[in-house]
Design a protein around this motif. Structure first.
Motif, mmCIF file in Angstrom:
data_model
loop_
_atom_site.group_PDB
_atom_site.id
_atom_site.type_symbol
_atom_site.label_atom_id
_atom_site.label_comp_id
_atom_site.label_asym_id
_atom_site.label_seq_id
_atom_site.Cartn_x
_atom_site.Cartn_y
_atom_site.Cartn_z
ATOM 1 N N LYS A 93 0.899 -1.216 0.079
ATOM 2 C CA LYS A 93 0.155 -0.372 -0.572
ATOM 3 C C LYS A 93 1.112 1.303 -0.143
ATOM 4 O O LYS A 93 0.854 2.369 -1.015
ATOM 5 C CB LYS A 93 -0.737 0.057 1.318
ATOM 6 N N GLN A 94 2.280 0.773 0.796
ATOM 7 C CA GLN A 94 3.001 2.259 0.804
ATOM 8 C C GLN A 94 3.642 2.573 -0.430
ATOM 9 O O GLN A 94 3.438 3.808 -1.128
ATOM 10 C CB GLN A 94 4.138 2.384 1.721
ATOM 11 N N SER A 95 3.995 1.706 -1.379
ATOM 12 C CA SER A 95 4.096 1.883 -2.602
ATOM 13 C C SER A 95 3.308 2.405 -3.646
ATOM 14 O O SER A 95 2.626 3.263 -4.594
ATOM 15 C CB SER A 95 4.905 0.122 -4.010
ATOM 16 N N ILE A 96 1.938 2.004 -3.434
ATOM 17 C CA ILE A 96 0.365 2.446 -4.088
ATOM 18 C C ILE A 96 0.804 3.709 -3.807
ATOM 19 O O ILE A 96 -0.220 5.186 -4.856
ATOM 20 C CB ILE A 96 -0.400 2.097 -4.006
ATOM 21 N N GLU A 97 0.511 4.009 -2.748
ATOM 22 C CA GLU A 97 0.932 5.731 -2.075
ATOM 23 C C GLU A 97 1.819 6.568 -3.019
ATOM 24 O O GLU A 97 1.506 7.584 -2.865
ATOM 25 C CB GLU A 97 0.865 5.716 -0.479
ATOM 26 N N GLY A 98 2.902 5.716 -2.556
ATOM 27 C CA GLY A 98 4.161 6.211 -3.532
ATOM 28 C C GLY A 98 3.606 6.796 -5.337
ATOM 29 O O GLY A 98 3.626 7.845 -5.610
ATOM 30 N N ILE A 99 3.007 5.397 -5.477
ATOM 31 C CA ILE A 99 2.628 6.564 -6.980
ATOM 32 C C ILE A 99 1.631 7.384 -7.166
ATOM 33 O O ILE A 99 1.130 8.108 -7.929
ATOM 34 C CB ILE A 99 2.097 4.916 -7.976
ATOM 35 N N GLY A 100 0.871 7.167 -6.043
ATOM 36 C CA GLY A 100 0.029 8.461 -5.675
ATOM 37 C C GLY A 100 0.355 10.093 -5.351
ATOM 38 O O GLY A 100 -0.218 10.525 -7.107
ATOM 39 N N LYS A 101 1.228 9.961 -5.469
ATOM 40 C CA LYS A 101 2.017 11.028 -4.639
ATOM 41 C C LYS A 101 3.051 11.855 -6.538
ATOM 42 O O LYS A 101 3.227 12.698 -6.686
ATOM 43 C CB LYS A 101 3.425 10.881 -3.778
ATOM 44 N N ILE A 102 3.591 10.832 -6.612
ATOM 45 C CA ILE A 102 3.904 10.730 -8.459
ATOM 46 C C ILE A 102 2.468 11.824 -8.972
ATOM 47 O O ILE A 102 2.835 12.421 -9.767
ATOM 48 C CB ILE A 102 4.323 9.330 -8.940
ATOM 49 N N THR A 103 1.740 11.272 -9.249
ATOM 50 C CA THR A 103 0.530 11.709 -10.127
ATOM 51 C C THR A 103 -0.525 12.493 -9.798
ATOM 52 O O THR A 103 -0.904 12.926 -10.172
ATOM 53 C CB THR A 103 -0.447 10.839 -11.023
ATOM 54 N N GLY A 104 -0.872 12.609 -8.325
ATOM 55 C CA GLY A 104 -1.037 14.170 -7.499
ATOM 56 C C GLY A 104 -2.184 13.202 -7.018
ATOM 57 O O GLY A 104 -3.515 13.910 -6.982
ATOM 58 N N GLU A 105 -2.765 11.555 -6.853
ATOM 59 C CA GLU A 105 -3.907 11.674 -6.546
ATOM 60 C C GLU A 105 -3.800 11.431 -4.960
ATOM 61 O O GLU A 105 -4.681 10.833 -4.579
ATOM 62 C CB GLU A 105 -4.097 10.351 -7.036
ATOM 63 N N ALA A 106 -2.309 11.053 -4.366
ATOM 64 C CA ALA A 106 -2.616 10.441 -2.826
ATOM 65 C C ALA A 106 -3.038 11.553 -2.601
ATOM 66 O O ALA A 106 -3.840 13.547 -2.171
ATOM 67 C CB ALA A 106 -0.671 11.754 -2.618
#
Ligand SMILES: Nc1nc2c(c(=O)[nH]1)N(C=O)[C@@H](CNc1ccc(C(=O)N[C@@H](CCC(=O)O)C(=O)O)cc1)CN2
Ligand SMILES: Nc1nc2c(ncn2[C@@H]2O[C@H](COP(=O)(O)OP(=O)(O)OP(=O)(O)O)[C@@H](O)[C@H]2O)c(=O)[nH]1
Length: 482
Positions: free
Chosen positions: A451-464
């Motif tokens: 889930k931390q990895s998913i959150e990382g991608i969210g930060k990249i795309t701005g969905e976090a």
């Protein structure tokens, strides 16, 4: 409707300098109000170019402008948006900007202010028009100075990067879902089943990790295109290094925006060679020095250091000067440069000064190639005076650039260091933790790691969640009016 509470922003999107046209952009709920005040008419049909007279609040004519009105959400920012294409005179632009500023009237609930860097794009992001990879692609596109940089920026701008990351995110999500079935319905599975599932997820993650690492590698190799391929000209004094640099700089387009500072003995000249940004360093000659001559020793030391940090080393030797140049000493110097893993080209210059037939050319090549221990395919016989050999030299240079940037087989890609950091530190780090908890047979914590990895991608795309802190980083490097 929440966007209507934001102030309406305006900015000059082109430069404040004499030019054919200047474009002023206005975004927000007061766009149509500003239009009405400036033109004394109702906004035109959206997306229809119209020529209008712009007037000050006192009714004085400011300019004849081409105006474009976009009704939100079908606009760049997703808000009502107005573009005024005025004549590009400094006084005109300033007068129109002043007229817009004068319409700010908080007592009437009319909030208008000048935009901050990247604020139009920021609104586009907030209104869901683009994700952060696309936004960064827009910035990279604007920053691109060469054809290769432009191509590298395309993958983000076009949404390909967004799609790629969305794919990774989905893949991790699916694996989280698999693990969750075990967590939630663990008692329904026997140990063997759980282990099997855990192993499947593990294999999937290993595969994805390798994909992401490969991607990061490619990004790092592509980066050289952004900063410029560092190339150095090395050789004895009078070999013709400066002459070669001048020919390269004049044949190709000089990148004027970045005329480099001159150091005592190394100048860096940024030039565009067939779409590649190349930064060429012209060094003080590597020469035979007496021990006392400290300045020359320092010059050589710098040239050596510089060649160590270069992507491409070009050795320049004059063919006529057997008496002037102490080749033994020179080859000695060159052998200390640690060039084994570098792209190297050797130029034999001043070919116009010697009388050569095919046979003696081959002898020349044999002699130098043997002594330098560099393959003959790397050699170029040229003359700066009559230009012979220059074309084949540039072609070889481009070939080296492709090898250096790995851009031969596929298009290069550029993503911001922000994205690279997040991939490395959040996404891949999450995988490492997953492996750790997998070894400990802890399904719950392994799942949390993913889930931390998913959150990382969210930060990249701005969905976090907590996205505000990210926005500052992304938008501060934009120009005003973008
Ligand atoms: N004059 C001008 N030129 C420009 C821009 C601009 O904003 N203004 N652009 C700024 O970067 C780029 C073009 N990109 C743009 C992307 C989307 C929309 C836009 O308004 N999209 C709406 C409407 C689409 C339509 O009319 O079909 C939408 O997608 O809903 C405009 C420009 C480059 N040239
Ligand atoms: N005949 C001939 N002369 C050349 C050629 N290339 C350069 N020269 C001349 O050689 C001299 C030295 O050239 P530069 O380009 O200054 O050489 P350099 O290697 O930069 O020299 P340093 O700055 O001392 O290291 C100049 O007089 C050039 O005109 C060539 O291909 N043929």
């Amino acid at each position: 409707m929440y966007y209507s509470t934001r102030p309406t922003i305006y900015a000059l999107s082109t430069h404040l300098a004499r030019s054919a046209i200047g474009i002023i952009r206005i975004s927000g709920s007061m766009s149509s109000h500003i239009y009405t005040k400036l033109t004394q008419s109702q906004p035109p049909k959206p997306r229809l170019a119209t020529v209008k007279t712009l007037r000050s609040s006192k009714g004085k004519v400011l300019d004849e402008a081409l105006v474009l009105y976009f009704k939100g959400p079908a606009s760049y920012t997703g808000e009502d948006l107005l573009e005024l294409h005025v004549h590009g005179g400094v006084a005109i632009i300033q007068a129109v900007l002043k007229a817009i500023k004068g319409l700010h009237d908080p007592s009437q609930g009319i909030h208008i202010r000048y935009a901050e860097n990247g604020e139009f794009s920021q609104r586009a992001f907030i209104n869901g028009r683009f994700d952060l990879t696309e936004i960064e692609g827009i910035r990279e596109m604007i920053d691109a100075e060469t054809e290769t940089q432009r191509i590298a920026a395309l993958s983000s701008l076009s949404g390909d990067t967004k799609q790629l990351f969305a794919g990774w995110r989905n893949h991790i999500l699916n694996n989280v879902a698999l693990l969750t079935t075990v967590i939630d319905f663990g008692e329904d599975h026997d140990i063997e089943e759980v282990n099997e599932l855990f192993q499947t997820v593990n294999d999937n993650i290993i595969q994805l990790e390798s994909q992401i690492s490969q991607y990061l590698n490619k990004v790092r190799r592509s980066e050289v295109l952004l900063k410029g391929i560092k190339t150095i000209l090395l050789g004895p004094p009078n070999a013709g290094k400066s002459s070669i640099l001048n020919i390269l700089a004049n044949n190709e387009s000089a990148i004027v925006s970045e005329i480099a500072g001159t150091t005592r003995d190394i100048i860096d000249v940024p030039i565009d060679i067939q779409g590649y940004k190349v930064v060429i360093g012209d060094t003080a000659g590597i020469r035979t020095t007496t021990k006392e001559d400290q300045i020359e020793i320092e010059g050589i030391k710098r040239a050596k250091l510089k060649s160590f940090a270069s992507d491409l080393v070009i050795i320049v030797l004059p063919v006529n000067d057997d008496k002037m140049v102490d080749y033994n000493d020179l080859f000695e110097h060159i052998s200390t440069l640690k060039l084994e893993n570098k792209e190297i080209l050797v130029i034999l210059n001043k070919m116009d000064l010697i009388d050569v037939d095919k046979k003696s050319k081959q002898q020349l090549l044999d002699k130098f190639s043997k002594r330098l221990e560099i393959d003959q395919s790397k050699f170029h016989l040229i003359s700066c005076i009559n230009g012979s050999g220059m074309e084949s030299l540039t072609n070889s240079m481009v070939h080296s650039f492709k090898t250096i940037s790995l851009s031969e087989s596929t298009d290069p890609i550029i993503v911001s260091s922000r994205i690279q950091d997040l991939l490395e530190n959040d996404v891949l780090q999450g995988f490492q933790q997953f492996y750790h908890w997998k070894d400990q047979d802890d399904v719950v914590l392994a799942c949390e790691s993913l889930k931390q990895s998913i959150e990382g991608i969210g930060k990249i795309t701005g969905e976090a969640v907590g996205v505000e802190e990210i926005l500052g980083v992304v938008f501060s490097s934009f120009c005003i009016g973008k």
